[in-house]
Design a protein around this motif. Structure first.
Motif, PDB file in Angstrom:
ATOM      1  N   THR A  25       6.421  21.040 102.894  1.00 38.58           N
ATOM      2  CA  THR A  25       6.598  22.297 103.768  1.00 38.58           C
ATOM      3  C   THR A  25       6.928  22.316 105.309  1.00 38.58           C
ATOM      4  O   THR A  25       7.533  23.048 105.807  1.00 38.58           O
ATOM      5  CB  THR A  25       6.690  23.492 102.924  1.00 38.58           C
ATOM      6  N   GLN A  26       5.812  21.470 105.739  1.00 42.59           N
ATOM      7  CA  GLN A  26       5.770  21.731 107.104  1.00 42.59           C
ATOM      8  C   GLN A  26       6.644  20.717 108.092  1.00 42.59           C
ATOM      9  O   GLN A  26       6.539  19.557 107.630  1.00 42.59           O
ATOM     10  CB  GLN A  26       4.524  21.540 108.210  1.00 42.59           C
ATOM     11  N   GLN A  27       7.175  21.069 109.150  1.00 47.43           N
ATOM     12  CA  GLN A  27       7.988  20.143 109.540  1.00 47.43           C
ATOM     13  C   GLN A  27       6.645  19.354 110.384  1.00 47.43           C
ATOM     14  O   GLN A  27       6.099  19.300 110.889  1.00 47.43           O
ATOM     15  CB  GLN A  27       8.643  20.378 111.115  1.00 47.43           C
ATOM     16  N   PRO A  28       7.241  17.668 110.177  1.00 49.56           N
ATOM     17  CA  PRO A  28       6.703  16.428 111.039  1.00 49.56           C
ATOM     18  C   PRO A  28       6.237  16.887 112.273  1.00 49.56           C
ATOM     19  O   PRO A  28       7.354  17.115 112.801  1.00 49.56           O
ATOM     20  CB  PRO A  28       7.185  15.386 110.620  1.00 49.56           C
ATOM     21  N   ASP A  29       5.004  16.791 112.908  1.00 49.38           N
ATOM     22  CA  ASP A  29       5.098  16.633 114.779  1.00 49.38           C
ATOM     23  C   ASP A  29       5.018  15.112 114.884  1.00 49.38           C
ATOM     24  O   ASP A  29       6.068  15.606 115.920  1.00 49.38           O
ATOM     25  CB  ASP A  29       3.324  16.643 114.357  1.00 49.38           C
ATOM     26  N   SER A  30       5.282  14.640 114.154  1.00 48.27           N
ATOM     27  CA  SER A  30       5.063  13.066 115.046  1.00 48.27           C
ATOM     28  C   SER A  30       6.209  11.912 114.066  1.00 48.27           C
ATOM     29  O   SER A  30       4.921  12.178 113.168  1.00 48.27           O
ATOM     30  CB  SER A  30       4.007  12.046 115.995  1.00 48.27           C
ATOM     31  N   ALA A  31       6.923  11.322 114.028  1.00 45.21           N
ATOM     32  CA  ALA A  31       7.738  10.428 113.202  1.00 45.21           C
ATOM     33  C   ALA A  31       7.638   8.872 114.227  1.00 45.21           C
ATOM     34  O   ALA A  31       8.487   9.109 114.893  1.00 45.21           O
ATOM     35  CB  ALA A  31       8.403  11.351 112.193  1.00 45.21           C
ATOM     36  N   ASN A  32       7.447   8.035 112.753  1.00 46.59           N
ATOM     37  CA  ASN A  32       8.232   6.470 113.538  1.00 46.59           C
ATOM     38  C   ASN A  32       8.555   5.490 112.245  1.00 46.59           C
ATOM     39  O   ASN A  32       8.141   5.816 110.872  1.00 46.59           O
ATOM     40  CB  ASN A  32       6.612   5.990 113.831  1.00 46.59           C
ATOM     41  N   ALA A  33       9.956   5.369 112.560  1.00 43.16           N
ATOM     42  CA  ALA A  33      10.836   4.542 111.764  1.00 43.16           C
ATOM     43  C   ALA A  33      10.807   3.369 112.127  1.00 43.16           C
ATOM     44  O   ALA A  33      10.851   2.973 113.234  1.00 43.16           O
ATOM     45  CB  ALA A  33      11.727   5.461 111.443  1.00 43.16           C
ATOM     46  N   TRP A  34      10.539   2.345 110.632  1.00 41.76           N
ATOM     47  CA  TRP A  34      10.579   0.861 111.213  1.00 41.76           C
ATOM     48  C   TRP A  34      11.506   0.070 110.306  1.00 41.76           C
ATOM     49  O   TRP A  34      11.519   0.733 109.163  1.00 41.76           O
ATOM     50  CB  TRP A  34       9.374   0.310 110.968  1.00 41.76           C
ATOM     51  N   PHE A  35      12.715   0.162 110.699  1.00 42.22           N
ATOM     52  CA  PHE A  35      13.296  -1.612 110.078  1.00 42.22           C
ATOM     53  C   PHE A  35      13.173  -2.311 109.815  1.00 42.22           C
ATOM     54  O   PHE A  35      13.350  -3.041 110.682  1.00 42.22           O
ATOM     55  CB  PHE A  35      14.767  -1.314 110.238  1.00 42.22           C
ATOM     56  N   TYR A  36      12.019  -3.234 108.916  1.00 43.79           N
ATOM     57  CA  TYR A  36      11.421  -4.458 109.024  1.00 43.79           C
ATOM     58  C   TYR A  36      12.731  -5.058 108.298  1.00 43.79           C
ATOM     59  O   TYR A  36      12.693  -5.044 107.338  1.00 43.79           O
ATOM     60  CB  TYR A  36       9.891  -4.192 108.592  1.00 43.79           C
ATOM     61  N   CYS A  37      12.721  -6.019 109.071  1.00 42.42           N
ATOM     62  CA  CYS A  37      14.130  -7.222 108.586  1.00 42.42           C
ATOM     63  C   CYS A  37      12.580  -8.308 108.008  1.00 42.42           C
ATOM     64  O   CYS A  37      12.679 -10.014 109.008  1.00 42.42           O
ATOM     65  CB  CYS A  37      14.725  -8.018 109.464  1.00 42.42           C
ATOM     66  N   LYS A  38      12.673  -8.643 107.063  1.00 45.03           N
ATOM     67  CA  LYS A  38      11.896 -10.547 106.353  1.00 45.03           C
ATOM     68  C   LYS A  38      12.074 -11.041 106.703  1.00 45.03           C
ATOM     69  O   LYS A  38      12.120 -12.868 107.219  1.00 45.03           O
ATOM     70  CB  LYS A  38      11.447 -10.033 105.256  1.00 45.03           C
ATOM     71  N   THR A  39      13.758 -11.686 107.552  1.00 44.44           N
ATOM     72  CA  THR A  39      14.198 -12.671 107.361  1.00 44.44           C
ATOM     73  C   THR A  39      14.326 -12.881 108.747  1.00 44.44           C
ATOM     74  O   THR A  39      14.606 -13.993 109.294  1.00 44.44           O
ATOM     75  CB  THR A  39      16.166 -12.709 107.283  1.00 44.44           C
ATOM     76  N   ASN A  40      14.762 -12.047 110.135  1.00 40.17           N
ATOM     77  CA  ASN A  40      15.140 -12.150 110.897  1.00 40.17           C
ATOM     78  C   ASN A  40      13.984 -11.207 111.957  1.00 40.17           C
ATOM     79  O   ASN A  40      14.567  -9.868 111.808  1.00 40.17           O
ATOM     80  CB  ASN A  40      16.455 -12.172 111.534  1.00 40.17           C
ATOM     81  N   ALA A  41      13.168 -11.148 112.316  1.00 42.14           N
ATOM     82  CA  ALA A  41      12.457 -10.415 112.912  1.00 42.14           C
ATOM     83  C   ALA A  41      13.050 -10.093 114.341  1.00 42.14           C
ATOM     84  O   ALA A  41      13.135  -8.582 115.114  1.00 42.14           O
ATOM     85  CB  ALA A  41      10.587 -10.977 113.635  1.00 42.14           C
ATOM     86  N   ALA A  86       2.244  15.577 109.407  1.00 42.76           N
ATOM     87  CA  ALA A  86       3.255  17.450 108.329  1.00 42.76           C
ATOM     88  C   ALA A  86       1.719  17.528 108.280  1.00 42.76           C
ATOM     89  O   ALA A  86       1.009  17.437 106.888  1.00 42.76           O
ATOM     90  CB  ALA A  86       3.705  17.435 107.723  1.00 42.76           C
ATOM     91  N   GLY A  87       1.336  19.236 109.132  1.00 38.67           N
ATOM     92  CA  GLY A  87      -0.173  19.979 108.395  1.00 38.67           C
ATOM     93  C   GLY A  87      -1.092  19.183 108.225  1.00 38.67           C
ATOM     94  O   GLY A  87      -1.897  19.193 107.526  1.00 38.67           O
ATOM     95  N   LYS A  88      -1.387  17.573 109.671  1.00 39.18           N
ATOM     96  CA  LYS A  88      -2.916  17.200 109.061  1.00 39.18           C
ATOM     97  C   LYS A  88      -2.810  16.017 108.467  1.00 39.18           C
ATOM     98  O   LYS A  88      -3.891  16.051 107.821  1.00 39.18           O
ATOM     99  CB  LYS A  88      -3.556  18.577 109.124  1.00 39.18           C
ATOM    100  N   LYS A  89      -1.377  15.703 107.767  1.00 39.51           N
ATOM    101  CA  LYS A  89      -1.800  15.009 106.705  1.00 39.51           C
ATOM    102  C   LYS A  89      -0.655  14.019 106.852  1.00 39.51           C
ATOM    103  O   LYS A  89       0.351  14.302 107.928  1.00 39.51           O
ATOM    104  CB  LYS A  89      -1.319  15.750 104.969  1.00 39.51           C
ATOM    105  N   ARG A  90      -1.691  12.387 106.872  1.00 40.32           N
ATOM    106  CA  ARG A  90      -0.677  11.113 107.450  1.00 40.32           C
ATOM    107  C   ARG A  90       0.121  11.549 105.994  1.00 40.32           C
ATOM    108  O   ARG A  90      -0.552  10.954 105.054  1.00 40.32           O
ATOM    109  CB  ARG A  90      -1.492  10.628 107.627  1.00 40.32           C
ATOM    110  N   TYR A  91       1.130  10.558 106.135  1.00 42.32           N
ATOM    111  CA  TYR A  91       2.284  10.693 105.148  1.00 42.32           C
ATOM    112  C   TYR A  91       3.023   8.634 105.329  1.00 42.32           C
ATOM    113  O   TYR A  91       3.042   8.520 106.629  1.00 42.32           O
ATOM    114  CB  TYR A  91       3.121  11.502 104.630  1.00 42.32           C
ATOM    115  N   HIS A  92       3.282   8.166 104.571  1.00 44.66           N
ATOM    116  CA  HIS A  92       3.749   6.579 104.902  1.00 44.66           C
ATOM    117  C   HIS A  92       4.482   6.797 103.450  1.00 44.66           C
ATOM    118  O   HIS A  92       4.233   6.375 102.207  1.00 44.66           O
ATOM    119  CB  HIS A  92       2.658   5.673 104.639  1.00 44.66           C
ATOM    120  N   TYR A  93       5.968   5.874 104.094  1.00 45.35           N
ATOM    121  CA  TYR A  93       6.737   6.480 102.440  1.00 45.35           C
ATOM    122  C   TYR A  93       7.333   4.415 102.920  1.00 45.35           C
ATOM    123  O   TYR A  93       7.482   4.007 104.177  1.00 45.35           O
ATOM    124  CB  TYR A  93       7.813   7.306 102.949  1.00 45.35           C
ATOM    125  N   THR A  94       7.995   4.055 102.174  1.00 47.28           N
ATOM    126  CA  THR A  94       8.215   2.555 102.288  1.00 47.28           C
ATOM    127  C   THR A  94       9.432   2.446 101.413  1.00 47.28           C
ATOM    128  O   THR A  94       8.938   3.025 100.058  1.00 47.28           O
ATOM    129  CB  THR A  94       6.949   1.118 101.890  1.00 47.28           C
TER     130      THR A  94
END
Length: 143
Positions: A78-94, A129-137
């Motif tokens: 429900t809370q808006q994320p304070d800061s977010a980092n997105a990483w599009f990781y390509c396994k075949t070509n750095a 968000a709301g003092k909780k860390r989230y990590h999605y893959t």
């Protein structure tokens, strides 16, 4: 053909094979997932906690069209994320990896497709968000 010539031919073939293998091994490009992997491993417990929080919150909704990749947060966050980092990781070509700081608007993130190559990516999203860390893959195929 005498045995001496056969043995010399065998050794010459073996030497040519070894030279070929050494040449190929020295010209192979090896890429690491992270240049600073040791520091990343020390922070791995934060990633585990973030993945646990993400599994409780629910899955991301990722839609892909010709202009944007849109990422919708689960309704349970429900809370808006304070800061977010997105990483599009390509396994075949750095060189096709894309890292960016992102901002959510009403729980929605839009990433411009022109900044990203047409590859298969492992999309990693980290935010607080709301003092909780989230990590999605999640895997995204942009081909």
């Amino acid at each position: 053909m005498s045995w001496g010539y056969r043995i010399m031919l065998l050794f010459t073939g073996f030497a040519a094979l070894m030279i070929t293998l050494v040449y190929k091994a020295t010209h192979t490009k090896y890429e690491l997932v992270s240049k600073d992997y040791y520091a990343d491993e020390l922070r791995y417990q934060e990633k585990i906690d973030g993945m646990n929080n993400a599994s409780v919150a629910g899955n991301l909704t990722v839609t892909n069209d010709t202009k944007y990749i849109q990422v919708q947060l689960p309704a349970s966050i429900t809370q808006q994320p304070d800061s977010a980092n997105a990483w599009f990781y390509c396994k075949t070509n750095a060189s096709h990896d894309v890292r960016m700081n992102v901002v959510f608007v009403n729980g929605l993130l839009a990433v411009d497709r022109t900044k990203i190559f047409n590859e298969q990516y492992e999309f990693r999203l980290q935010f607080v968000a709301g003092k909780k860390r989230y990590h999605y893959t999640q895997y995204i195929d942009l081909r």
